[in-house]
Design a protein around this motif. Structure first.
Motif, mmCIF file in Angstrom:
data_model
loop_
_atom_site.group_PDB
_atom_site.id
_atom_site.type_symbol
_atom_site.label_atom_id
_atom_site.label_comp_id
_atom_site.label_asym_id
_atom_site.label_seq_id
_atom_site.Cartn_x
_atom_site.Cartn_y
_atom_site.Cartn_z
ATOM 1 N N GLU A 233 0.836 -1.197 0.000
ATOM 2 C CA GLU A 233 0.000 0.000 0.000
ATOM 3 C C GLU A 233 0.877 1.256 0.000
ATOM 4 O O GLU A 233 1.886 1.310 0.729
ATOM 5 N N PRO A 234 0.501 2.294 -0.771
ATOM 6 C CA PRO A 234 1.333 3.508 -0.860
ATOM 7 C C PRO A 234 1.670 4.095 0.502
ATOM 8 O O PRO A 234 2.818 4.467 0.759
ATOM 9 N N ASP A 235 0.686 4.133 1.407
ATOM 10 C CA ASP A 235 0.936 4.756 2.716
ATOM 11 C C ASP A 235 1.843 3.900 3.589
ATOM 12 O O ASP A 235 2.364 4.375 4.596
ATOM 13 N N LEU A 236 2.058 2.621 3.202
ATOM 14 C CA LEU A 236 2.929 1.740 3.994
ATOM 15 C C LEU A 236 4.297 1.558 3.339
ATOM 16 O O LEU A 236 5.193 0.952 3.917
ATOM 17 N N LEU A 237 4.460 2.087 2.133
ATOM 18 C CA LEU A 237 5.743 1.977 1.432
ATOM 19 C C LEU A 237 6.630 3.157 1.848
ATOM 20 O O LEU A 237 6.679 4.197 1.204
ATOM 21 N N THR A 238 7.351 2.986 2.953
ATOM 22 C CA THR A 238 8.111 4.096 3.540
ATOM 23 C C THR A 238 9.435 4.330 2.818
ATOM 24 O O THR A 238 9.950 3.421 2.127
ATOM 25 N N GLU A 239 10.030 5.521 3.033
ATOM 26 C CA GLU A 239 11.336 5.817 2.412
ATOM 27 C C GLU A 239 12.387 4.833 2.902
ATOM 28 O O GLU A 239 13.249 4.393 2.142
ATOM 29 N N SER A 263 -7.368 10.328 -9.298
ATOM 30 C CA SER A 263 -8.229 11.446 -8.903
ATOM 31 C C SER A 263 -8.426 11.428 -7.388
ATOM 32 O O SER A 263 -8.895 10.425 -6.830
ATOM 33 N N ASP A 264 -8.076 12.551 -6.727
ATOM 34 C CA ASP A 264 -8.201 12.593 -5.257
ATOM 35 C C ASP A 264 -9.644 12.432 -4.803
ATOM 36 O O ASP A 264 -9.907 11.786 -3.784
ATOM 37 N N ARG A 277 -0.747 13.103 -4.233
ATOM 38 C CA ARG A 277 0.524 13.734 -3.849
ATOM 39 C C ARG A 277 1.448 12.706 -3.188
ATOM 40 O O ARG A 277 2.624 12.593 -3.508
ATOM 41 N N LEU A 278 0.901 11.937 -2.267
ATOM 42 C CA LEU A 278 1.711 10.934 -1.574
ATOM 43 C C LEU A 278 2.215 9.885 -2.565
ATOM 44 O O LEU A 278 3.380 9.493 -2.546
#
Ligand code: SF4
Length: 429
Positions: A233-239, A263-264, A277-278
């Motif tokens: 998941e994008p929010d879990l793919l950290t730097e 689309s947001d 954006r994320l």
């Protein structure tokens, strides 16, 4: 006792293939002989999927096909479709056993019970999905790569998704226990393990451990040579995960990120946990640390409320993203999801057209990604499947490469230079 013949068929995701592999290993004790699903068998097992209407339709087709091949056979349907619609499946002629996602691991014993039941009686055993238990599984000999299940279930509540209902809450083993299973895989001839689950980025939450910690430990092992991540998941793919992949040679430079929409407003309607954006930031961070990485994005077209304008917005966002290709999914309404109650549904013809448009964009990006890797020296893991005179395999950054079939190359890793492009971004060496 006469050896019984059994045939397995798996629908759906890598997780299902991993689980079928583990469940079918139980039948290698001499009492059963495994045959192909197209052959006559005493027992047919379908590890089912419920993520789309098509997946369920495919399961029903396979039941009918099995009963046509052998009208005396027993059909067992296990897994996600069984978890969501047990009664409907049990009513289909030939279905003798319906086991949910917790009970499917008892298939061997439950099949034995059938022998003592009148032919018209079937067994339906599907408990509600509150199980905290995590059953690790992995596939071996069937493929060059092993699908290694490290996580199951999901705590996210995306509006269109039936998976949390089918697979229950997010859970996984401890890092220590996961490493012990990985060590079993390392004992086999497998060269690549694909970390698989429903929401693998959520690994370790119940134990207060993290996916990043697990990756560090796996990367420190010697074998197998390659570790590939399935979707995160994008929010879990950290730097820090991206940096670790950049640093560790055994972690493949390949990211599969479910975007779902560009689309947001649609992302908000879906209840996704990030915005465009994320996602863009994740792509930029990957490109900064690993310029030639493969980045695949999942996108759904035709979500209720996706006006032509919002679709155009999604398309233009993706056109501007430096992703390698797009997995295009047509929205499939699932009963028991929040999205099923939405009224502004999109006409199937429009969904089809949008899927085609997005697929064309994906094909262009895939070709461009292949071209951008021209002249790259990389390593290919050759697979055993033969197509005519050729065999193929994937590079570390997931580019398919073809070469003349040579049995000695099967399941070996070879250094190659990508020079000659074929169709659909495939290289020839
Ligand atoms: S993250 Fe969302 S889409 Fe993915 S399995 Fe969980 S609920 Fe479904």
């Amino acid at each position: 006792m006469k050896t019984k013949t059994i045939a397995f068929n798996t629908l759906g995701c890598k997780l299902n293939f991993s689980e079928t592999a583990a469940i079918s290993r139980r039948f290698q004790d001499g009492q059963f002989r495994e045959v192909g699903f197209h052959e006559v068998a005493d027992i047919y097992v379908i590890n089912s999927c419920t993520v789309t209407q098509n997946a369920e339709k495919r399961c029903r087709e396979l039941i009918r096909k099995a009963m046509k091949t052998n009208p005396e056979a027993h059909v067992a349907v296990i897994g996600c479709y069984s978890q969501i619609s047990p009664a409907g499946l049990a009513a289909i002629p030939g279905v003798a056993l319906v086991l949910g996602n917790t009970e499917k691991y008892q298939l061997f014993d439950r099949l034995k019970e059938l022998a003592y039941k009148p032919a018209q009686d079937n067994i339906v055993d599907v408990s509600d999905n509150t199980s905290e238990a995590f059953i690790p599984t992995y596939s071996t000999g069937e493929r060059t790569r092993s699908f290694f299940k490290i996580q199951d279930g999901c705590d996210y509540k995306c509006a269109y998704c039936i998976i949390p209902k089918a697979r229950g809450k997010s859970r996984s083993n401890t890092i220590a226990a996961t490493l012990a299973t990985a060590a079993e895989i390392a004992e086999t001839s497998i060269k690549e393990m694909v970390l698989t689950g429903v929401n693998i980025g959520d690994f370790g939450k119940p134990q207060g451990e993290t996916f990043h910690q697990l990756l560090k430990e796996l990367a420190a092992m010697e074998k197998p040579e390659r570790i590939r991540l399935s979707s995160v998941e994008p929010d879990l793919l950290t730097e820090e995960i991206i940096r670790l992949v950049a640093k560790e040679e055994r972690l493949m430079p390949h990211f599969h990120i479910p975007l779902q929409s560009g689309s947001d407003s649609i992302l908000r309607a879906m209840g996704r946990r990030y915005n465009t954006r994320l996602f863009a930031d994740r792509v930029e961070t990957i490109r900064k640390h690993i310029p030639h990485a493969c980045i695949a994005a999942d996108v759904i077209v035709g979500y209720p409320g996706e006006t032509e304008e919002l679709f155009r917005e999604s398309l233009s966002f993706l056109s501007g993203m430096d992703v390698s290709y797009v997995h295009v999914f047509s929205y499939s309404e699932r009963a028991q999801t929040r999205a099923a109650d939405l009224t502004d549904k999109i006409h199937p013809k429009v969904i089809k057209d949008r899927a085609k448009t997005l697929q064309q964009l994906s094909d262009k990006k895939k070709q461009a990604f292949a071209e951008a890797n021209k002249g790259l020296t990389t390593k290919v893991l050759w697979e055993k499947d033969r197509t005519g005179d050729h065999m193929s395999g994937f590079t570390e950054n997931y580019i398919r490469v073809k070469t003349k079939y040579n049995e000695n190359k099967v399941n070996t890793i070879e250094e190659v230079v990508l020079n000659i492009t074929g169709k659909n971004g495939v290289y020839l060496v």
